[in-house]
Design an enzyme around this catalytic site. Structure first.
Site, PDB file in Angstrom:
ATOM      1  N   GLY A   1      30.233  31.538 111.775  1.00 46.64           N
ATOM      2  CA  GLY A   1      30.539  31.299 110.370  1.00 46.64           C
ATOM      3  C   GLY A   1      29.296  30.862 109.616  1.00 46.64           C
TER       4      GLY A   1
ATOM      5  CG  LEU B   1      32.207   9.001 122.388  1.00 47.86           C
ATOM      6  CD1 LEU B   1      32.748   7.588 122.298  1.00 47.86           C
ATOM      7  CD2 LEU B   1      31.906   9.368 123.836  1.00 47.86           C
TER       8      LEU B   1
ATOM      9  CG  HIS C   1      50.726  -9.449 141.922  1.00 49.25           C
ATOM     10  ND1 HIS C   1      49.374  -9.665 142.076  1.00 49.25           N
ATOM     11  CD2 HIS C   1      51.292  -9.588 143.148  1.00 49.25           C
ATOM     12  CE1 HIS C   1      49.134  -9.952 143.355  1.00 49.25           C
ATOM     13  NE2 HIS C   1      50.276  -9.919 144.033  1.00 49.25           N
TER      14      HIS C   1
HETATM   15  P1  FAD Z   1      31.838  20.575 119.820  1.00 47.09           P
HETATM   16  O1  FAD Z   1      32.791  20.252 120.897  1.00 47.09           O
HETATM   17  O2  FAD Z   1      30.407  20.653 120.155  1.00 47.09           O
HETATM   18  O3  FAD Z   1      32.323  21.979 119.207  1.00 47.09           O
HETATM   19  C1  FAD Z   1      31.606  22.623 118.223  1.00 47.09           C
HETATM   20  C2  FAD Z   1      32.019  24.093 118.233  1.00 47.09           C
HETATM   21  O4  FAD Z   1      31.513  24.708 117.067  1.00 47.09           O
HETATM   22  C3  FAD Z   1      31.442  24.878 119.401  1.00 47.09           C
HETATM   23  O5  FAD Z   1      32.466  25.576 120.062  1.00 47.09           O
HETATM   24  C4  FAD Z   1      30.451  25.836 118.756  1.00 47.09           C
HETATM   25  O6  FAD Z   1      30.345  27.083 119.429  1.00 47.09           O
HETATM   26  C5  FAD Z   1      31.068  26.013 117.391  1.00 47.09           C
HETATM   27  N1  FAD Z   1      30.132  26.446 116.348  1.00 47.09           N
HETATM   28  C6  FAD Z   1      28.926  25.908 116.049  1.00 47.09           C
HETATM   29  N2  FAD Z   1      28.375  26.526 114.989  1.00 47.09           N
HETATM   30  C7  FAD Z   1      29.265  27.502 114.623  1.00 47.09           C
HETATM   31  C8  FAD Z   1      29.277  28.471 113.597  1.00 47.09           C
HETATM   32  N3  FAD Z   1      28.279  28.571 112.705  1.00 47.09           N
HETATM   33  N4  FAD Z   1      30.344  29.314 113.526  1.00 47.09           N
HETATM   34  C9  FAD Z   1      31.375  29.222 114.412  1.00 47.09           C
HETATM   35  N5  FAD Z   1      31.410  28.307 115.390  1.00 47.09           N
HETATM   36  C10 FAD Z   1      30.368  27.459 115.489  1.00 47.09           C
HETATM   37  N6  FAD Z   1      33.045  13.032 125.161  1.00 47.09           N
HETATM   38  C11 FAD Z   1      34.083  12.251 125.499  1.00 47.09           C
HETATM   39  O7  FAD Z   1      34.721  11.644 124.622  1.00 47.09           O
HETATM   40  N7  FAD Z   1      34.459  12.093 126.807  1.00 47.09           N
HETATM   41  C12 FAD Z   1      33.803  12.706 127.810  1.00 47.09           C
HETATM   42  O8  FAD Z   1      34.164  12.549 128.979  1.00 47.09           O
HETATM   43  C13 FAD Z   1      32.708  13.534 127.490  1.00 47.09           C
HETATM   44  N8  FAD Z   1      32.029  14.162 128.456  1.00 47.09           N
HETATM   45  C14 FAD Z   1      30.995  14.983 128.121  1.00 47.09           C
HETATM   46  C15 FAD Z   1      30.291  15.602 129.142  1.00 47.09           C
HETATM   47  C16 FAD Z   1      29.229  16.436 128.850  1.00 47.09           C
HETATM   48  C17 FAD Z   1      28.484  17.112 129.960  1.00 47.09           C
HETATM   49  C18 FAD Z   1      28.874  16.660 127.485  1.00 47.09           C
HETATM   50  C19 FAD Z   1      27.754  17.594 127.153  1.00 47.09           C
HETATM   51  C20 FAD Z   1      29.549  16.036 126.467  1.00 47.09           C
HETATM   52  C21 FAD Z   1      30.622  15.184 126.774  1.00 47.09           C
HETATM   53  N9  FAD Z   1      31.325  14.498 125.784  1.00 47.09           N
HETATM   54  C22 FAD Z   1      32.355  13.680 126.121  1.00 47.09           C
HETATM   55  C23 FAD Z   1      30.982  14.642 124.369  1.00 47.09           C
HETATM   56  C24 FAD Z   1      31.959  15.638 123.685  1.00 47.09           C
HETATM   57  O9  FAD Z   1      31.909  16.872 124.351  1.00 47.09           O
HETATM   58  C25 FAD Z   1      31.596  15.804 122.232  1.00 47.09           C
HETATM   59  O10 FAD Z   1      31.525  14.553 121.593  1.00 47.09           O
HETATM   60  C26 FAD Z   1      32.643  16.656 121.521  1.00 47.09           C
HETATM   61  O11 FAD Z   1      32.772  17.916 122.124  1.00 47.09           O
HETATM   62  C27 FAD Z   1      32.299  16.816 120.048  1.00 47.09           C
HETATM   63  O12 FAD Z   1      33.285  17.586 119.441  1.00 47.09           O
HETATM   64  P2  FAD Z   1      32.988  18.449 118.135  1.00 47.09           P
HETATM   65  O13 FAD Z   1      34.293  19.073 117.782  1.00 47.09           O
HETATM   66  O14 FAD Z   1      32.280  17.646 117.140  1.00 47.09           O
HETATM   67  O15 FAD Z   1      31.959  19.585 118.594  1.00 47.09           O
HETATM   68  P1  NAD Z   2      22.870   9.051 126.043  1.00 40.82           P
HETATM   69  O1  NAD Z   2      22.455   8.659 124.694  1.00 40.82           O
HETATM   70  O2  NAD Z   2      24.112   8.511 126.624  1.00 40.82           O
HETATM   71  O3  NAD Z   2      21.719   8.685 127.080  1.00 40.82           O
HETATM   72  C1  NAD Z   2      20.411   9.125 126.929  1.00 40.82           C
HETATM   73  C2  NAD Z   2      19.520   8.209 127.747  1.00 40.82           C
HETATM   74  O4  NAD Z   2      18.234   8.780 127.780  1.00 40.82           O
HETATM   75  C3  NAD Z   2      19.383   6.802 127.182  1.00 40.82           C
HETATM   76  O5  NAD Z   2      19.572   5.876 128.200  1.00 40.82           O
HETATM   77  C4  NAD Z   2      17.972   6.788 126.621  1.00 40.82           C
HETATM   78  O6  NAD Z   2      17.385   5.512 126.658  1.00 40.82           O
HETATM   79  C5  NAD Z   2      17.283   7.763 127.554  1.00 40.82           C
HETATM   80  N1  NAD Z   2      16.095   8.414 127.005  1.00 40.82           N
HETATM   81  C6  NAD Z   2      15.910   8.867 125.733  1.00 40.82           C
HETATM   82  N2  NAD Z   2      14.696   9.436 125.625  1.00 40.82           N
HETATM   83  C7  NAD Z   2      14.117   9.352 126.834  1.00 40.82           C
HETATM   84  C8  NAD Z   2      12.848   9.760 127.353  1.00 40.82           C
HETATM   85  N3  NAD Z   2      11.961  10.385 126.592  1.00 40.82           N
HETATM   86  N4  NAD Z   2      12.575   9.508 128.650  1.00 40.82           N
HETATM   87  C9  NAD Z   2      13.487   8.864 129.432  1.00 40.82           C
HETATM   88  N5  NAD Z   2      14.683   8.451 128.988  1.00 40.82           N
HETATM   89  C10 NAD Z   2      14.995   8.703 127.714  1.00 40.82           C
HETATM   90  O7  NAD Z   2      22.873  10.654 126.019  1.00 40.82           O
HETATM   91  P2  NAD Z   2      23.413  11.692 127.086  1.00 40.82           P
HETATM   92  O8  NAD Z   2      23.682  11.052 128.379  1.00 40.82           O
HETATM   93  O9  NAD Z   2      22.483  12.854 127.017  1.00 40.82           O
HETATM   94  O10 NAD Z   2      24.781  12.121 126.437  1.00 40.82           O
HETATM   95  C11 NAD Z   2      24.801  12.734 125.131  1.00 40.82           C
HETATM   96  C12 NAD Z   2      26.048  12.390 124.388  1.00 40.82           C
HETATM   97  O11 NAD Z   2      27.182  12.971 125.000  1.00 40.82           O
HETATM   98  C13 NAD Z   2      26.247  10.897 124.334  1.00 40.82           C
HETATM   99  O12 NAD Z   2      26.206  10.490 122.994  1.00 40.82           O
HETATM  100  C14 NAD Z   2      27.608  10.658 124.898  1.00 40.82           C
HETATM  101  O13 NAD Z   2      28.380   9.890 124.046  1.00 40.82           O
HETATM  102  C15 NAD Z   2      28.230  12.045 125.063  1.00 40.82           C
HETATM  103  N6  NAD Z   2      28.858  12.072 126.393  1.00 40.82           N
HETATM  104  C16 NAD Z   2      29.938  11.259 126.596  1.00 40.82           C
HETATM  105  C17 NAD Z   2      30.515  11.194 127.840  1.00 40.82           C
HETATM  106  C18 NAD Z   2      31.683  10.291 128.041  1.00 40.82           C
HETATM  107  O14 NAD Z   2      32.277   9.868 127.072  1.00 40.82           O
HETATM  108  N7  NAD Z   2      32.049   9.971 129.271  1.00 40.82           N
HETATM  109  C19 NAD Z   2      30.002  11.931 128.889  1.00 40.82           C
HETATM  110  C20 NAD Z   2      28.892  12.718 128.653  1.00 40.82           C
HETATM  111  C21 NAD Z   2      28.334  12.785 127.385  1.00 40.82           C
END
Ligand code: FAD
Ligand code: NAD
Length: 467
Positions: free
Chosen positions: A115, A320, A445
């Site tokens: 989009g 998140l 408990h």
């Molecule tokens: P996204 O989920 O990033 O979705 C954005 C969507 O927009 C994508 O599908 C993309 O393709 C689409 N898009 C982008 N630009 C366009 C365009 N121009 N046209 C059409 N489509 C487009 N969060 C948690 O709360 N709990 C977790 O356990 C957790 N685990 C994670 C583990 C990993 C490895 C990672 C990478 C992230 C994790 N997160 C977790 C973070 C979580 O995935 C994100 O915070 C969340 O997905 C954000 O939602 P969103 O809807 O903003 O965007």
């Molecule tokens: P994060 O912000 O959790 O951690 C990044 C870490 O990298 C920090 O500890 C920071 O101090 C360190 N860092 C930054 N620059 C650095 C450098 N140059 N050298 C060494 N260390 C450096 O980010 P993430 O783990 O990449 O996750 C990305 C996002 O995805 C987070 O905001 C998180 O909320 C979301 N996420 C959430 C979950 C969950 O909710 N369980 C799981 C995965 C990801």
């Protein structure tokens, strides 16, 4: 040309939930997603696949290290990573199909393609095969999410220097893996491989891991993960990472200015994520991103263009899935003339390692900086009968309450099932409970939740019962 009242760009947890709520409220709604599956980062390459691999690797780790103490003997135990990855793919497929079903059920039109704004009410959609179409929108919600971040010298080549996306589809269990960043992704995906036998080196810029959470959590987590095969290099600045064929070589400097070299099969770059707005055509509608790449929004999540809103990872705040979802609901209800409420202070954060980490409200460090008088209550898991029964003795519950009013200001848990336990704290804090309120509630408990009550007793009057 199809015309809609609400069009959402991006189908992650922010976008698809915004679409459902908009449709529930009677808006003619469409959602645009550039990939062929719905669900965004969270369902495809984030929350769901990472938890699927965490669950599989945890089973393996327990079978290898903990079953024997429970009187269960196993022979020829083997981890089949390809099968774990395949199971994960099935979990992802079913979850994404669930979102497609929800779109149909709510009569939301789904457009597959990228989009891009033509102007504030016209969006061009370019499909994978290059075909273009334009739709009109009275209101637009941008929910385009985020992508992995990296810094100069650590550019992922996606082969040996990888991001979380590639770490979810490795076909071999690495002998060694370097993880840059001791944050959520580094510890979760590091745990997956550490449990399968990989030696993990975490290189972290800050003095400790999980630096943005209450510092007591990262301190304890570091001790626990060391037992699982993690080594930590905190206060290290990465100066370069190279793919040298079959392995990677990383160089970093420590606080004293000394250089260290690390070698491994893979290097996972996990230093945060950056908002994704590429190709959206924001310049055509006069929206300028801030220095962090985020789309600026006001308290109603409205951008500088009145009919355009933005939610989730692409705007300020925690990255998140549940925060994105809440914002999706918030905007849809705001558009319907309702007065929705979103308490950002009470968005819980969870790290799905084992033991799990879960947090809500203010950290002790934040309260100190804010000058808020507080008292802290603590209770260790090892004093719980439930923890002894399950052998999950590591961890604690920490409750921070206002020194004068006793109102609970922050709850930080490291321990078995912390991810689920934190909800007691969220509910209590939403209703502005005092530590004494929690302490006077009957907790079943034997459960881990007794530690919450005991920590509340400790916070309110230093009178925990079982320690
Ligand atoms: P996204 O989920 O990033 O979705 C954005 C969507 O927009 C994508 O599908 C993309 O393709 C689409 N898009 C982008 N630009 C366009 C365009 N121009 N046209 C059409 N489509 C487009 N969060 C948690 O709360 N709990 C977790 O356990 C957790 N685990 C994670 C583990 C990993 C490895 C990672 C990478 C992230 C994790 N997160 C977790 C973070 C979580 O995935 C994100 O915070 C969340 O997905 C954000 O939602 P969103 O809807 O903003 O965007
Ligand atoms: P994060 O912000 O959790 O951690 C990044 C870490 O990298 C920090 O500890 C920071 O101090 C360190 N860092 C930054 N620059 C650095 C450098 N140059 N050298 C060494 N260390 C450096 O980010 P993430 O783990 O990449 O996750 C990305 C996002 O995805 C987070 O905001 C998180 O909320 C979301 N996420 C959430 C979950 C969950 O909710 N369980 C799981 C995965 C990801």
């Amino acid at each position: 040309m199809s015309a809609y009242q609400v069009v959402i760009i991006g189908s992650g947890p922010g976008g698809y939930v915004a679409a459902i709520r908009s449709a529930q409220l009677g808006f003619k709604t469409a959602i645009i997603e550039k990939y062929s599956t719905l669900g965004g980062t969270c369902l495809n390459v984030g929350c769901i696949p990472s938890k699927a691999l965490l669950d599989s690797s945890e089973h393996f780790f327990n079978a290898k290290h903990n079953f024997e103490a429970h009187g269960i003997a196993l022979e020829n135990l083997k981890a089949d990573l390809s099968k774990m990855v395949e199971r994960k793919a099935q979990v992802v497929k079913q979850t994404c199909e669930g979102v497609s079903y929800l779109m149909k059920k709510n009569k939301i039109d789904v457009f597959q393609g990228k989009g891009s704004f033509i102007d504030a009410t016209h969006i061009e959609i370019t499909a994978e095969n290059g075909e273009k179409q334009t739709i009109t929108a009275e209101k637009v919600i941008i929910a385009t999410g985020s992508k992995p971040n990296y810094f100069p010298g650590m550019e992922p080549d996606k082969k040996r220097i990888i991001t979380s996306t590639e770490a979810l589809i490795l076909q071999e269990i690495p002998k060694r893996m370097i993880v840059i960043g001791g944050g959520v992704i580094g510890l979760e995906l590091g745990s997956v491989y550490a449990r399968l036998g990989t030696a993990i080196d975490v290189v972290e810029f800050a003095p400790q891991i999980l630096p943005t959470m209450d510092l007591a959590l990262g301190k304890e987590m570091q001790k626990t993960l060391k037992k699982e095969g993690f080594s930590f290099h905190t206060e290290h600045k990465v100066t370069g990472v190279k793919n040298v064929g079959e392995k990677v070589v990383l160089t970093a400097t420590n606080k004293q200015g000394e250089t260290i070299n690390l070698e491994a099969d893979y290097c996972l770059v996990a230093v945060g994520r950056k908002p994704y707005t590429e190709g959206l055509g924001l310049e055509k509608i006069g929206i300028t991103c801030n220095e962090k790449g985020q789309i600026p929004v006001n308290d109603h999540l409205q951008t500088t263009v009145p009919n355009i809103y933005a939610i989730g990872d692409v705007v300020r705040g925690a990255m998140l899935a549940h925060k994105a979802e809440e914002e999706g609901v918030f905007v849809a209800e705001h558009l319907a003339g309702q007065k929705p409420h979103l308490n950002y202070n009470l968005i819980p954060g969870v790290v799905y390692t084992w033991p799990e980490v879960a947090s809500v409200g203010k950290t002790e460090e934040e309260l100190k900086t804010m000058g808020v008088p507080y008292k802290a209550g603590n209770f260790p898991y090892k004093a719980l009968g439930r923890a002894r029964a399950s052998m999950d003795l590591a961890g604690f519950v920490k409750i921070l309450a206002h020194a004068e009013t006793d109102e609970v200001l922050g709850v930080h848990i490291l321990g078995a099932r912390a991810a689920d336990m934190i909800m007691e704290a969220v509910v209590a804090m939403e209703y502005r409970a005092s530590a004494e309120d929690i302490a006077r509630i009957s907790h079943p408990h034997p459960t881990y939740t007794e530690a919450v009550r005991e920590a509340a007793l400790d916070a309110t009057a230093k009178r925990a019962l079982h320690i």
